[in-house]
Write a protein that holds these residues in place. Structure first.
Motif, PDB file in Angstrom:
ATOM      1  N   PRO A  84      -8.190   5.018  -7.045  1.00 17.49           N
ATOM      2  CA  PRO A  84      -7.525   3.714  -7.040  1.00 17.49           C
ATOM      3  C   PRO A  84      -6.773   3.436  -5.731  1.00 17.49           C
ATOM      4  CG  PRO A  84      -7.164   4.791  -9.128  1.00 17.49           C
ATOM      5  CD  PRO A  84      -7.818   5.784  -8.220  1.00 17.49           C
ATOM      6  N   ALA A  85      -6.133   4.459  -5.150  1.00 14.10           N
ATOM      7  CA  ALA A  85      -5.424   4.242  -3.887  1.00 14.10           C
ATOM      8  C   ALA A  85      -6.405   3.867  -2.783  1.00 14.10           C
ATOM      9  CB  ALA A  85      -4.634   5.489  -3.507  1.00 14.10           C
ATOM     10  N   ALA A  86      -7.549   4.531  -2.748  1.00 15.65           N
ATOM     11  CA  ALA A  86      -8.567   4.191  -1.749  1.00 15.65           C
ATOM     12  C   ALA A  86      -9.126   2.793  -2.006  1.00 15.65           C
ATOM     13  CB  ALA A  86      -9.680   5.227  -1.767  1.00 15.65           C
ATOM     14  N   SER A  87      -9.297   2.434  -3.253  1.00 12.14           N
ATOM     15  CA  SER A  87      -9.798   1.090  -3.580  1.00 12.14           C
ATOM     16  C   SER A  87      -8.805   0.026  -3.142  1.00 12.14           C
ATOM     17  CB  SER A  87     -10.045   0.969  -5.085  1.00 12.14           C
ATOM     18  OG  SER A  87     -11.036   1.876  -5.490  1.00 12.14           O
ATOM     19  N   LEU A  88      -7.520   0.283  -3.342  1.00 15.69           N
ATOM     20  CA  LEU A  88      -6.499  -0.668  -2.900  1.00 15.69           C
ATOM     21  C   LEU A  88      -6.512  -0.819  -1.385  1.00 15.69           C
ATOM     22  CD1 LEU A  88      -3.465   0.238  -5.183  1.00 15.69           C
ATOM     23  CD2 LEU A  88      -4.865  -1.814  -5.255  1.00 15.69           C
ATOM     24  N   LYS A  89      -6.675   0.279  -0.690  1.00 18.42           N
ATOM     25  CA  LYS A  89      -6.715   0.218   0.776  1.00 18.42           C
ATOM     26  C   LYS A  89      -7.915  -0.578   1.257  1.00 18.42           C
ATOM     27  CE  LYS A  89      -4.192   4.470   1.557  1.00 18.42           C
ATOM     28  NZ  LYS A  89      -4.244   5.849   2.036  1.00 18.42           N
ATOM     29  N   MET A  90      -9.062  -0.328   0.659  1.00 21.55           N
ATOM     30  CA  MET A  90     -10.266  -1.058   1.078  1.00 21.55           C
ATOM     31  C   MET A  90     -10.168  -2.543   0.721  1.00 21.55           C
ATOM     32  SD  MET A  90     -11.896   1.062   2.719  1.00 21.55           S
ATOM     33  CE  MET A  90     -10.535   2.139   3.056  1.00 21.55           C
ATOM     34  N   ALA A  91      -9.570  -2.872  -0.404  1.00 20.99           N
ATOM     35  CA  ALA A  91      -9.367  -4.276  -0.765  1.00 20.99           C
ATOM     36  C   ALA A  91      -8.433  -4.953   0.225  1.00 20.99           C
ATOM     37  CB  ALA A  91      -8.811  -4.379  -2.185  1.00 20.99           C
ATOM     38  N   ALA A  92      -7.401  -4.246   0.661  1.00 17.99           N
ATOM     39  CA  ALA A  92      -6.481  -4.807   1.648  1.00 17.99           C
ATOM     40  C   ALA A  92      -7.189  -5.033   2.978  1.00 17.99           C
ATOM     41  CB  ALA A  92      -5.285  -3.876   1.836  1.00 17.99           C
ATOM     42  N   LEU A 118       0.821  -1.212   0.000  1.00 17.74           N
ATOM     43  CA  LEU A 118       0.000   0.000   0.000  1.00 17.74           C
ATOM     44  C   LEU A 118       0.851   1.257   0.000  1.00 17.74           C
ATOM     45  CD1 LEU A 118      -2.893  -0.971   2.405  1.00 17.74           C
ATOM     46  CD2 LEU A 118      -3.017  -0.608  -0.055  1.00 17.74           C
ATOM     47  N   ILE A 119       1.936   1.237   0.753  1.00 16.11           N
ATOM     48  CA  ILE A 119       2.820   2.404   0.765  1.00 16.11           C
ATOM     49  C   ILE A 119       3.448   2.601  -0.607  1.00 16.11           C
ATOM     50  CG2 ILE A 119       4.998   3.303   1.667  1.00 16.11           C
ATOM     51  CD1 ILE A 119       4.176   2.174   4.385  1.00 16.11           C
ATOM     52  N   ALA A 120       3.883   1.507  -1.230  1.00 16.55           N
ATOM     53  CA  ALA A 120       4.491   1.616  -2.553  1.00 16.55           C
ATOM     54  C   ALA A 120       3.478   2.052  -3.606  1.00 16.55           C
ATOM     55  CB  ALA A 120       5.110   0.283  -2.950  1.00 16.55           C
ATOM     56  N   SER A 121       2.215   1.645  -3.467  1.00 21.10           N
ATOM     57  CA  SER A 121       1.213   2.001  -4.467  1.00 21.10           C
ATOM     58  C   SER A 121       0.765   3.451  -4.354  1.00 21.10           C
ATOM     59  CB  SER A 121       0.005   1.074  -4.374  1.00 21.10           C
ATOM     60  OG  SER A 121      -0.699   1.322  -3.175  1.00 21.10           O
ATOM     61  N   THR A 122       0.885   4.048  -3.182  1.00 26.00           N
ATOM     62  CA  THR A 122       0.475   5.441  -3.027  1.00 26.00           C
ATOM     63  C   THR A 122       1.612   6.406  -3.294  1.00 26.00           C
ATOM     64  OG1 THR A 122       0.909   5.346  -0.651  1.00 26.00           O
ATOM     65  CG2 THR A 122      -1.346   4.885  -1.390  1.00 26.00           C
ATOM     66  N   GLN A 123       2.841   5.902  -3.397  1.00 30.77           N
ATOM     67  CA  GLN A 123       3.989   6.759  -3.714  1.00 30.77           C
ATOM     68  C   GLN A 123       4.058   6.950  -5.218  1.00 30.77           C
ATOM     69  OE1 GLN A 123       6.301   8.017  -1.450  1.00 30.77           O
ATOM     70  NE2 GLN A 123       5.114   7.201   0.246  1.00 30.77           N
ATOM     71  N   PRO A 124       3.996   8.165  -5.707  1.00 39.56           N
ATOM     72  CA  PRO A 124       4.122   8.371  -7.149  1.00 39.56           C
ATOM     73  C   PRO A 124       5.552   8.105  -7.607  1.00 39.56           C
ATOM     74  CG  PRO A 124       3.889  10.474  -6.030  1.00 39.56           C
ATOM     75  CD  PRO A 124       3.744   9.392  -4.985  1.00 39.56           C
ATOM     76  N   ALA A 125       5.683   7.314  -8.660  1.00 36.05           N
ATOM     77  CA  ALA A 125       7.004   6.981  -9.185  1.00 36.05           C
ATOM     78  C   ALA A 125       7.205   7.697 -10.509  1.00 36.05           C
ATOM     79  CB  ALA A 125       7.126   5.476  -9.376  1.00 36.05           C
ATOM     80  N   GLY A 126       8.123   8.642 -10.559  1.00 42.32           N
ATOM     81  CA  GLY A 126       8.470   9.348 -11.786  1.00 42.32           C
ATOM     82  C   GLY A 126       7.302  10.083 -12.397  1.00 42.32           C
ATOM     83  N   GLN A 127       6.781  11.063 -11.696  1.00 39.93           N
ATOM     84  CA  GLN A 127       5.630  11.798 -12.186  1.00 39.93           C
ATOM     85  C   GLN A 127       5.995  12.648 -13.397  1.00 39.93           C
ATOM     86  OE1 GLN A 127       4.072  14.212  -9.108  1.00 39.93           O
ATOM     87  NE2 GLN A 127       3.319  12.514  -7.897  1.00 39.93           N
ATOM     88  N   ASN A 128       5.119  12.627 -14.374  1.00 43.05           N
ATOM     89  CA  ASN A 128       5.240  13.579 -15.460  1.00 43.05           C
ATOM     90  C   ASN A 128       4.152  14.628 -15.290  1.00 43.05           C
ATOM     91  OD1 ASN A 128       2.928  12.304 -16.281  1.00 43.05           O
ATOM     92  ND2 ASN A 128       3.904  11.134 -17.930  1.00 43.05           N
ATOM     93  N   ALA A 129       4.002  15.510 -16.207  1.00 46.00           N
ATOM     94  CA  ALA A 129       3.045  16.609 -16.063  1.00 46.00           C
ATOM     95  C   ALA A 129       1.613  16.091 -16.023  1.00 46.00           C
ATOM     96  CB  ALA A 129       3.220  17.602 -17.202  1.00 46.00           C
ATOM     97  N   ALA A 130       1.288  15.090 -16.853  1.00 44.46           N
ATOM     98  CA  ALA A 130      -0.079  14.558 -16.875  1.00 44.46           C
ATOM     99  C   ALA A 130      -0.408  13.850 -15.563  1.00 44.46           C
ATOM    100  CB  ALA A 130      -0.250  13.606 -18.052  1.00 44.46           C
ATOM    101  N   ALA A 131       0.562  13.083 -15.047  1.00 44.43           N
ATOM    102  CA  ALA A 131       0.330  12.381 -13.784  1.00 44.43           C
ATOM    103  C   ALA A 131       0.187  13.376 -12.640  1.00 44.43           C
ATOM    104  CB  ALA A 131       1.466  11.414 -13.502  1.00 44.43           C
TER     105      ALA A 131
END
Length: 155
Positions: free
Chosen positions: A117-125, A92-105
């Protein structure tokens, strides 16, 4: 992982009170007269009569330590020995950390589109970690009230 948190003072007090109030002294005396030692009396007389409280104390420990990840982080050395809670927490920590953000991200994150999606991952966990306790509880529920009320009465 087991020995540092093996015994709880509260659970020992509840067990002791249950044994004092629910197990008749006459049965223990009869077992001693028949030649049973302390361990045989405990395993053949007292424990069979105490299935309810043992199930409830087991449930208390299971719920108390099922989602504990900090103790596992302290005592386990490698990733292959870590329990599922530690792996889910790191995931969960790795999924909420943005990796290499570009302008669109960066624009998507600032607009709040990435939070779903981050909230969905947390609730699934959460659902994945609570399923074993939910499965175990109905089997122990019938013993729960009797054991807790009997074990909590002052003796």
């Amino acid at each position: 992982l087991i020995l540092p948190v093996c015994f709880s003072a509260w659970n020992l007090i509840v067990l002791r009170t249950f044994f004092m109030t629910s197990v008749p002294g006459e049965l223990i005396d009869a077992a001693k007269i028949d030649g049973a030692g302390e361990f045989r009396t405990m395993f053949k007389v007292v424990l069979p009569m105490s299935k309810a409280i043992l199930a409830v104390i087991g449930l208390f420990y299971a719920v108390g330590y099922w989602n504990t990840y900090f103790i596992a982080v302290l005592y386990t050395p490698g990733l292959e020995t870590k329990p599922i809670q530690v792996l889910i927490q790191q995931w969960l920590i790795a999924s909420t950390q943005p990796a290499g953000q570009n302008a669109a991200a960066a624009a998507a994150i600032s607009s709040g589109m990435d939070n779903a999606p981050a909230a969905s991952l947390k609730m699934a966990a959460v659902v994945c970690t609570i399923i074993p306790i939910v499965i175990m509880y109905p089997f122990i529920q019938k013993h729960f009230t009797k054991a807790v009320i009997t074990g909590a009465i002052k003796g």
